[in-house]
Design an enzyme around this catalytic site. Sequence first.
Site, PDB file in Angstrom:
ATOM      1  N   SER A 140       0.847  -1.196   0.000  1.00 11.39           N
ATOM      2  CA  SER A 140       0.000   0.000   0.000  1.00 11.39           C
ATOM      3  C   SER A 140       0.876   1.238   0.000  1.00 11.39           C
ATOM      4  CB  SER A 140      -0.897   0.020   1.239  1.00 11.39           C
ATOM      5  OG  SER A 140      -1.530   1.282   1.394  1.00 11.39           O
TER       6      SER A 140
ATOM      7  N   TYR B  45      -2.264  -0.426  10.160  1.00 16.38           N
ATOM      8  CA  TYR B  45      -2.307  -0.744   8.726  1.00 16.38           C
ATOM      9  C   TYR B  45      -1.021  -0.295   8.039  1.00 16.38           C
ATOM     10  CZ  TYR B  45      -3.919  -0.900   3.885  1.00 16.38           C
ATOM     11  OH  TYR B  45      -4.042  -1.171   2.541  1.00 16.38           O
TER      12      TYR B  45
END
Length: 252
Positions: free
Chosen positions: A143, A156
């Site tokens: 990501s 995350y």
Amino acid sequence: MSGRLEGRVALIVGGGQGIGRAICEAYAREGAAVGVVDIRQDTAEQAAEALRASGGKAIAITGNAAKRDEVFAAAEAAREAFGPVTVLVNNAMWNRYGPLEEQSEETIGRMIDVGFKGVIWGYQAVLEQMRGAGGGAIVNIASPSAVLAMKHGIMYSAIKAAVAAATRSAAAEFGADNIRVNAIAPGSTRTDGAMRVVSEEAWERRRQRVPLGRLGEPEDIARAAVYLASDESSYVTGDMMFVDGGITYAFS
């Protein structure tokens, strides 16, 4: 179909929906035999059936990326069906955003188990098969959050940064066995799951920040995954490809 993955056996962990399913579909179109791994049996079966109905080769495999034995069993099921796994996609993730002080031990543990440990279990499960086949390609889904700050996304971001680091180190470790390891960092991508939890107004705000002026689609990520699994990227390893419309470098 150009057959860029003809003869390859691909295991897509987290392949039942969203970006994972788009990768399954793209791989099948390019000639790969696909093992669709998902924690939900019905989701895996629906995806595999759709691939077969379109002329592809696929099996459904129920498995939890957080469970080492289940990932090993998934790799063995793919081998028994089609032969040695030569392409692995680590796509599974379970995530909850929120202020760090509100994150429970259970929530943090599950995020790490699925999002990071699952990648390691995937490596371990396919290494012997890939070595026996003379090499392979591993694609991790990371990501832009691996390199950008994200409010209410500490865990995350940390997990995806760990995935990026594990991509680079695995590329160095597995290169002698002709196993390439790369990652894709998708930008804001309009998956069915994301559409259910993000409002149209929020999507529009995201779109306005993207230099290319549009949001990502699962197929955008799938095309990059085909490239990284194919011979076209035979000299590419240890890389993290940002498929994000330019937003990472525009705001870094």
